[in-house]
Write an enzyme that holds these catalytic residues in place. Sequence first.
Site, PDB file in Angstrom:
ATOM      1  N   ASP A  92      17.069  27.752  25.694  1.00 37.10           N
ATOM      2  CA  ASP A  92      17.055  28.018  24.388  1.00 37.10           C
ATOM      3  C   ASP A  92      15.908  28.841  24.273  1.00 37.10           C
ATOM      4  OD1 ASP A  92      15.668  25.477  24.618  1.00 37.10           O
ATOM      5  OD2 ASP A  92      15.379  25.812  22.552  1.00 37.10           O
ATOM      6  N   GLU A 156      14.847  22.899  23.148  1.00 33.46           N
ATOM      7  CA  GLU A 156      13.262  22.604  23.225  1.00 33.46           C
ATOM      8  C   GLU A 156      12.637  23.245  22.443  1.00 33.46           C
ATOM      9  OE1 GLU A 156       9.202  22.771  24.647  1.00 33.46           O
ATOM     10  OE2 GLU A 156      10.451  24.376  24.148  1.00 33.46           O
TER      11      GLU A 156
END
Length: 454
Positions: A92, A156
Site C-alpha cells: 500500500d 501500513e
Amino acid sequence: MTARPISETIASLMPRAKTELAELVAFQSVADPAQFPKSECEAAANWVADALRAEDFQDVALLDTPDGTQSVYGFLPGPVGAPTVLLYAHYDVQPPLDESAWLSPPFELTERDGRWFGRGSADCKGGFIMHLLALRALKANGGVPVSVKVIAEGSEEQGTGGLERYAEAHPELLTADTIVIGDTGNFRVGLPTVTATLRGMTMLRVTLDTLEGNLHSGQFGGAAPDALAAMIHLLASLRAEDGTTTVDGLATDTEWDGLQYPDAEFRKDAKVLDGVGLIGTGTVADRIWARPAVTVIGIDCPPVVGATPSLQASARAQISLRVPPGQDAAVATELLTAHLEAHAPWGSRVSVEQVGQGQPFRADTSSPAYSSMAQAMEVAYPGETMQTSGMGGSIPLCNTLAALYPEAEILLIGLSEPEAQIHAVNESVSPEELERLSLAEALFLRNYAESKRT
C-alpha cells in the site's frame, strides 16, 4: 564462494526488476476507499501473490485482516535444519497529494536523472522487489540457504493495525529466527545503514464546536466565538515559539547519541527555503529521532476559492504525534488528548477521536544477525562500513513482532534514503541502491545461514 556471481546475477536482473516495479507502481493501492477504489489494493495484492507463486513459494495466501485490507503471505522452504527468515514489505502507498506537482504521472514509473519516479517506488513496493531480487540471485547461485517467509502488508501507511491484529490472532504464522523489515533506508545514497530506532505515533482528530450554525462575520464577528479561530488558537498551543513540541506532561529533552545529522545536510534533504529556520532545539538527530514531534496534517475549513464572510460554527483537524523510543504511545495519546481538551479556548466544545496508534521501537544491534548484515553491506558497498541511525517514521508492526517473537532478531533496511522523497510528490528510488541492497540482502541470508551452522 565469492559475491561476484551473485552481484552479476542481480545486475542482469535489473531490467526485469524495473519492469516489475513499473507494474506494481501502476496500482493505485492507497488503502483508503474514500480516496481510491478498494479494487486497486486487491489487484496489487494479487500481483504480489502471483510473484511469490512464480518463485515457488508455498502456502501463498491473501490474508483478510481486521481493518478490511489484505496482507500477502508465502513460505519458501530451505534446507533441513536451516533457520527461518521473515522478509517484510508493504504494497500500500501514500496518496499522491497534488498530482499537478508531479513531473511525471505518480502511478507510472518514469526514469529521469538516473532515478525511477513513482508513488511507492521506494516506500515500499521497491522493498518487495528488493526481496525478490535477493532470492532470485541466491536461487541462481547455489540456492536459498534459509527458509523464507514473506509478508507484504496492505495497510501500513494507514496505521490501522490490520496485520498487527492478524498476527496476534495467528502467532504461529510469522515465527522466524530473524526478521528483515525492508521499509527504512540508508542515511544517504551509497552509505549502508541499518535503522536502530523508530518513533511510534498516535493520530487524533479533534473537533471544536462553538455555534449552532455559521454566522455573518459583519453582523456577529468580534463577539461570537469562531470555531476556526478557536482551532487555530488550540493548534498553536502544541508548539513553543521556537517550534518545539509542547504537549503538557510530555518530555521533549531526550538526546541522540549515535550518528549525527548536520544542519546543512538536513536543510538540503528537507528542501528548506533560504532564510527559513529549522524548528526546535538540540541537534537535528535529537529532534527527529529522539524527541516527540507534533504535526497538524489536515484541517477541515472552507477553501479560499468560494469562501464567504462567515464565522465558522465547527472546525476539525487531524494531528499526528511522533513518539520516540523510551516513551509509551498510549500514554502520549492520553497526554495529547488531555492537552487538547484543556487548551480549547472560550469554552469551545471539544471531541477527540483516536484514528491510529503505534509504539516506538528499538532494535538490539548487538545481535548476531547484525554482524552478518554488516559483513554483507561491506561487500555490497565497497569501502564503506555499515552505519546505525534512527528513523523518525513509524512501523507499528515492529513492536507486535518483537512482542510475539522475543527471541527473533529484527533488522531494518530499505530504499527510503533522503533523495527518495517518500510521502511527498515526485517520490523516486535509486536503481543503484536497489541493486546494492538486493546484493546486501542476498549476502546477508548466506552469511546468516553460515553463522547458524557454526
